[in-house]
Motif scaffolding. Structure first.
Motif, PDB file in Angstrom:
ATOM      1  N   TYR A  44       0.919  -1.332   0.026  1.00  0.00           N
ATOM      2  CA  TYR A  44      -0.006   0.201   0.011  1.00  0.00           C
ATOM      3  C   TYR A  44       0.776   1.170   0.000  1.00  0.00           C
ATOM      4  CZ  TYR A  44      -2.546   3.626   2.286  1.00  0.00           C
ATOM      5  OH  TYR A  44      -3.144   5.147   2.500  1.00  0.00           O
ATOM      6  N   GLN A  45       2.015   1.140   0.677  1.00  0.00           N
ATOM      7  CA  GLN A  45       2.762   2.316   0.795  1.00  0.00           C
ATOM      8  C   GLN A  45       3.351   2.739  -0.624  1.00  0.00           C
ATOM      9  OE1 GLN A  45       5.193   1.065   4.357  1.00  0.00           O
ATOM     10  NE2 GLN A  45       4.455   3.123   5.259  1.00  0.00           N
ATOM     11  N   GLU A  46       3.967   1.678  -1.218  1.00  0.00           N
ATOM     12  CA  GLU A  46       4.396   1.767  -2.771  1.00  0.00           C
ATOM     13  C   GLU A  46       3.358   2.343  -3.620  1.00  0.00           C
ATOM     14  OE1 GLU A  46       5.881  -2.069  -3.665  1.00  0.00           O
ATOM     15  OE2 GLU A  46       7.618  -2.052  -2.021  1.00  0.00           O
ATOM     16  N   GLU A  47       2.164   1.938  -3.409  1.00  0.00           N
ATOM     17  CA  GLU A  47       1.376   2.472  -4.332  1.00  0.00           C
ATOM     18  C   GLU A  47       0.772   3.767  -4.121  1.00  0.00           C
ATOM     19  OE1 GLU A  47      -2.060  -0.415  -3.854  1.00  0.00           O
ATOM     20  OE2 GLU A  47      -1.087  -2.001  -5.024  1.00  0.00           O
ATOM     21  N   LEU A  48       0.827   4.018  -2.871  1.00  0.00           N
ATOM     22  CA  LEU A  48       0.608   5.602  -2.298  1.00  0.00           C
ATOM     23  C   LEU A  48       1.576   6.390  -2.622  1.00  0.00           C
ATOM     24  CD1 LEU A  48      -1.363   7.227  -0.621  1.00  0.00           C
ATOM     25  CD2 LEU A  48       0.062   6.804   1.452  1.00  0.00           C
ATOM     26  N   GLU A  49       2.706   6.127  -2.728  1.00  0.00           N
ATOM     27  CA  GLU A  49       4.027   7.097  -3.288  1.00  0.00           C
ATOM     28  C   GLU A  49       3.554   7.164  -4.935  1.00  0.00           C
ATOM     29  OE1 GLU A  49       6.320   8.775  -1.981  1.00  0.00           O
ATOM     30  OE2 GLU A  49       5.512   8.110   0.028  1.00  0.00           O
ATOM     31  N   ASP A  50       3.389   6.200  -5.683  1.00  0.00           N
ATOM     32  CA  ASP A  50       2.791   6.331  -6.800  1.00  0.00           C
ATOM     33  C   ASP A  50       1.745   7.093  -7.177  1.00  0.00           C
ATOM     34  OD1 ASP A  50       5.180   4.714  -7.541  1.00  0.00           O
ATOM     35  OD2 ASP A  50       3.825   2.908  -7.486  1.00  0.00           O
ATOM     36  N   TYR A  51       0.655   7.078  -6.286  1.00  0.00           N
ATOM     37  CA  TYR A  51      -0.322   7.766  -6.579  1.00  0.00           C
ATOM     38  C   TYR A  51       0.055   9.288  -6.137  1.00  0.00           C
ATOM     39  CZ  TYR A  51      -4.670  10.340  -4.608  1.00  0.00           C
ATOM     40  OH  TYR A  51      -5.547  11.053  -4.323  1.00  0.00           O
ATOM     41  N   LYS A  52       0.636   9.584  -5.285  1.00  0.00           N
ATOM     42  CA  LYS A  52       1.066  11.048  -4.977  1.00  0.00           C
ATOM     43  C   LYS A  52       2.017  11.853  -6.200  1.00  0.00           C
ATOM     44  CE  LYS A  52       1.447  10.533  -0.033  1.00  0.00           C
ATOM     45  NZ  LYS A  52       2.528  10.539   1.190  1.00  0.00           N
ATOM     46  N   LEU A  53       2.553  10.744  -6.957  1.00  0.00           N
ATOM     47  CA  LEU A  53       3.175  11.126  -8.198  1.00  0.00           C
ATOM     48  C   LEU A  53       2.386  11.465  -9.126  1.00  0.00           C
ATOM     49  CD1 LEU A  53       6.439   9.125  -8.144  1.00  0.00           C
ATOM     50  CD2 LEU A  53       6.427  11.515  -7.467  1.00  0.00           C
ATOM     51  N   ASP A  54       1.527  10.468  -9.253  1.00  0.00           N
ATOM     52  CA  ASP A  54       0.651  10.657 -10.507  1.00  0.00           C
ATOM     53  C   ASP A  54      -0.603  11.805 -10.258  1.00  0.00           C
ATOM     54  OD1 ASP A  54       1.525   8.413 -11.716  1.00  0.00           O
ATOM     55  OD2 ASP A  54       0.080   7.193 -10.866  1.00  0.00           O
ATOM     56  N   LEU A  55      -0.700  12.147  -8.816  1.00  0.00           N
ATOM     57  CA  LEU A  55      -1.583  13.172  -8.608  1.00  0.00           C
ATOM     58  C   LEU A  55      -0.786  14.662  -8.995  1.00  0.00           C
ATOM     59  CD1 LEU A  55      -4.249  14.020  -7.194  1.00  0.00           C
ATOM     60  CD2 LEU A  55      -3.330  14.171  -5.045  1.00  0.00           C
ATOM     61  N   ASP A  56       0.333  14.568  -8.502  1.00  0.00           N
ATOM     62  CA  ASP A  56       1.065  16.014  -8.944  1.00  0.00           C
ATOM     63  C   ASP A  56       1.081  16.090 -10.432  1.00  0.00           C
ATOM     64  OD1 ASP A  56       1.666  16.176  -6.404  1.00  0.00           O
ATOM     65  OD2 ASP A  56       3.566  15.403  -6.191  1.00  0.00           O
ATOM     66  N   ASP A  57       1.429  15.008 -10.960  1.00  0.00           N
ATOM     67  CA  ASP A  57       1.219  15.423 -12.667  1.00  0.00           C
ATOM     68  C   ASP A  57      -0.141  15.615 -13.319  1.00  0.00           C
ATOM     69  OD1 ASP A  57       3.934  14.619 -12.654  1.00  0.00           O
ATOM     70  OD2 ASP A  57       3.505  12.423 -13.245  1.00  0.00           O
ATOM     71  N   TRP A  58      -1.190  15.018 -12.438  1.00  0.00           N
ATOM     72  CA  TRP A  58      -2.357  15.403 -12.890  1.00  0.00           C
ATOM     73  C   TRP A  58      -2.810  16.817 -12.516  1.00  0.00           C
ATOM     74  CZ3 TRP A  58      -6.920  16.984 -10.038  1.00  0.00           C
ATOM     75  CH2 TRP A  58      -7.888  16.797 -10.783  1.00  0.00           C
ATOM     76  N   LYS A  59      -2.439  17.347 -11.442  1.00  0.00           N
ATOM     77  CA  LYS A  59      -2.896  18.866 -11.236  1.00  0.00           C
ATOM     78  C   LYS A  59      -1.991  19.536 -12.041  1.00  0.00           C
ATOM     79  CE  LYS A  59      -3.452  17.817  -6.101  1.00  0.00           C
ATOM     80  NZ  LYS A  59      -2.813  18.093  -4.721  1.00  0.00           N
ATOM     81  N   ARG A  60      -0.690  19.276 -12.441  1.00  0.00           N
ATOM     82  CA  ARG A  60       0.073  20.274 -13.586  1.00  0.00           C
ATOM     83  C   ARG A  60      -0.547  20.245 -14.803  1.00  0.00           C
ATOM     84  NH1 ARG A  60       4.461  18.107 -10.558  1.00  0.00           N
ATOM     85  NH2 ARG A  60       4.670  16.549 -12.175  1.00  0.00           N
ATOM     86  N   GLU A  61      -0.938  19.020 -15.426  1.00  0.00           N
ATOM     87  CA  GLU A  61      -1.271  18.912 -16.984  1.00  0.00           C
ATOM     88  C   GLU A  61      -2.609  18.224 -16.818  1.00  0.00           C
ATOM     89  OE1 GLU A  61       0.231  20.117 -19.049  1.00  0.00           O
ATOM     90  OE2 GLU A  61       2.201  20.834 -17.844  1.00  0.00           O
ATOM     91  N   GLY A  62      -2.912  17.123 -16.256  1.00  0.00           N
ATOM     92  CA  GLY A  62      -3.990  16.313 -16.537  1.00  0.00           C
ATOM     93  C   GLY A  62      -5.383  17.059 -16.361  1.00  0.00           C
ATOM     94  N   ARG A  63      -5.268  17.560 -15.173  1.00  0.00           N
ATOM     95  CA  ARG A  63      -6.687  18.444 -14.992  1.00  0.00           C
ATOM     96  C   ARG A  63      -7.028  19.366 -16.240  1.00  0.00           C
ATOM     97  NH1 ARG A  63      -7.289  20.654  -9.003  1.00  0.00           N
ATOM     98  NH2 ARG A  63      -5.033  21.658  -9.509  1.00  0.00           N
ATOM     99  N   LYS A  64      -5.899  20.095 -16.599  1.00  0.00           N
ATOM    100  CA  LYS A  64      -6.459  21.036 -17.778  1.00  0.00           C
ATOM    101  C   LYS A  64      -6.889  20.408 -18.981  1.00  0.00           C
ATOM    102  CE  LYS A  64      -2.749  24.376 -16.346  1.00  0.00           C
ATOM    103  NZ  LYS A  64      -1.402  24.664 -16.770  1.00  0.00           N
ATOM    104  N   LYS A  65      -6.216  18.948 -19.074  1.00  0.00           N
ATOM    105  CA  LYS A  65      -6.608  18.167 -20.226  1.00  0.00           C
ATOM    106  C   LYS A  65      -8.147  17.650 -20.085  1.00  0.00           C
ATOM    107  CE  LYS A  65      -1.908  17.775 -21.712  1.00  0.00           C
ATOM    108  NZ  LYS A  65      -1.067  16.728 -21.953  1.00  0.00           N
ATOM    109  N   ARG A  66      -8.526  17.715 -18.932  1.00  0.00           N
ATOM    110  CA  ARG A  66      -9.758  16.871 -18.175  1.00  0.00           C
ATOM    111  C   ARG A  66      -9.663  15.452 -18.321  1.00  0.00           C
ATOM    112  NH1 ARG A  66     -14.079  20.246 -17.879  1.00  0.00           N
ATOM    113  NH2 ARG A  66     -14.109  22.070 -18.840  1.00  0.00           N
ATOM    114  N   GLU A  67      -8.399  15.051 -18.119  1.00  0.00           N
ATOM    115  CA  GLU A  67      -7.922  13.541 -17.520  1.00  0.00           C
ATOM    116  C   GLU A  67      -8.896  13.115 -16.334  1.00  0.00           C
ATOM    117  OE1 GLU A  67      -3.905  13.017 -17.866  1.00  0.00           O
ATOM    118  OE2 GLU A  67      -3.797  13.548 -20.052  1.00  0.00           O
ATOM    119  N   PRO A  68      -9.097  11.784 -16.291  1.00  0.00           N
ATOM    120  CA  PRO A  68      -9.772  11.672 -14.883  1.00  0.00           C
ATOM    121  C   PRO A  68      -8.604  11.497 -13.802  1.00  0.00           C
ATOM    122  CG  PRO A  68      -9.203   9.628 -16.395  1.00  0.00           C
ATOM    123  CD  PRO A  68      -9.021  10.689 -17.254  1.00  0.00           C
TER     124      PRO A  68
END
Length: 239
Positions: A44-68
């Motif tokens: 779970y901790q490993e998956e949580l670290e990956d999630y945080k990285l993906d969330l940062d990417d989503w906040k920078r770019e993905g949200r603008k592109k309306r990605e889930p």
């Protein structure tokens, strides 16, 4: 099932070793669950670290592109079968994650009995909560601090087992405990005193422990049934 059991005996009368033997199937199951939980939590901790990285990417770019938005991993829950000395609030938190109920194990029941008379900030004593848990009734626990929500547990079930000395028992229960029915809810066992003599007799551990294990395996294999409003309900065991 819910039972409150008090083993009455003088200090040194081997109450704790006997209790350890009886609880061996439950403690072994708890140990196995803890080991499995450690592996699940590391993953779970490993998956949580990956999630945080993906969330940062989503906040920078993905949200603008309306990605889930990335889905946060679900924190694993460690099954609990028994607890030691802990507060009613701590038990309520565990019951939220373990709707089957818990066993509260005490080498010395004195501390638990005395908590029945300790009022918590005007919210009543632990006695009222244990009376509710004995009947597997709904449990409501108001938590300290405004940022902690009230805990509601449907069909909260907690069994109690432990030892106590005869002299202490005589001064522990008050008239209020008798009037409330707390004393009547306990099953008391006071084995007769016997002189300690060494002999070579012993039980066939393999046969006895395997028979006990089979009983507990059957009990733990029972699944709760869906009840009203999706709330689980106990399984009735025929005689």
């Amino acid at each position: 099932s819910v039972v409150f059991i008090a083993i009455v005996g003088d200090s040194g009368s081997m109450k704790s070793p006997a209790l350890d033997c009886a609880l061996e199937p439950i403690k072994r199951r708890q140990s196995e669950a803890m080991l499995a939980y450690q592996d699940e939590f590391e993953q779970y901790q490993e998956e949580l670290e990956d999630y945080k990285l993906d969330l940062d990417d989503w906040k920078r770019e993905g949200r603008k592109k309306r990605e889930p938005k990335p889905e946060e991993p679900k924190r694993p829950i460690c099954p609990r079968y028994y607890t030691g000395d802990c507060t009613v609030e701590a038990q309520a938190v565990l019951l939220q994650e373990n709707p089957r109920g818990l066993l509260s194990v005490h080498d010395e029941l004195t501390r638990l009995f005395r908590s029945f008379d300790q009022y918590k900030s005007g919210k009543g004593s632990d006695a009222s909560h244990y009376l509710s848990m004995y009947g597997a009734r709904d449990l409501v626990v108001d938590r300290k601090g405004t940022n902690k929500p009230t805990i509601f547990i449907p069909n909260a079930a907690v069994s109690v087992v432990g030892g106590i000395q005869p002299e202490v028992l005589g001064t522990t229960f008050s008239k209020e405990h008798i009037a409330s029915g707390m004393l009547a809810r306990f099953l008391f066992s006071m084995p007769p005193k016997r002189p300690k003599r060494w002999n070579g007799n012993h039980a066939d551990d393999f046969i006895v422990t395997n028979a006990i294990d089979r009983v507990f395996d059957k009990l733990f294999s029972l699944e709760q049934l869906p009840g009203e409003s999706g709330r689980p309900r106990p399984v009735a065991i025929p005689r």
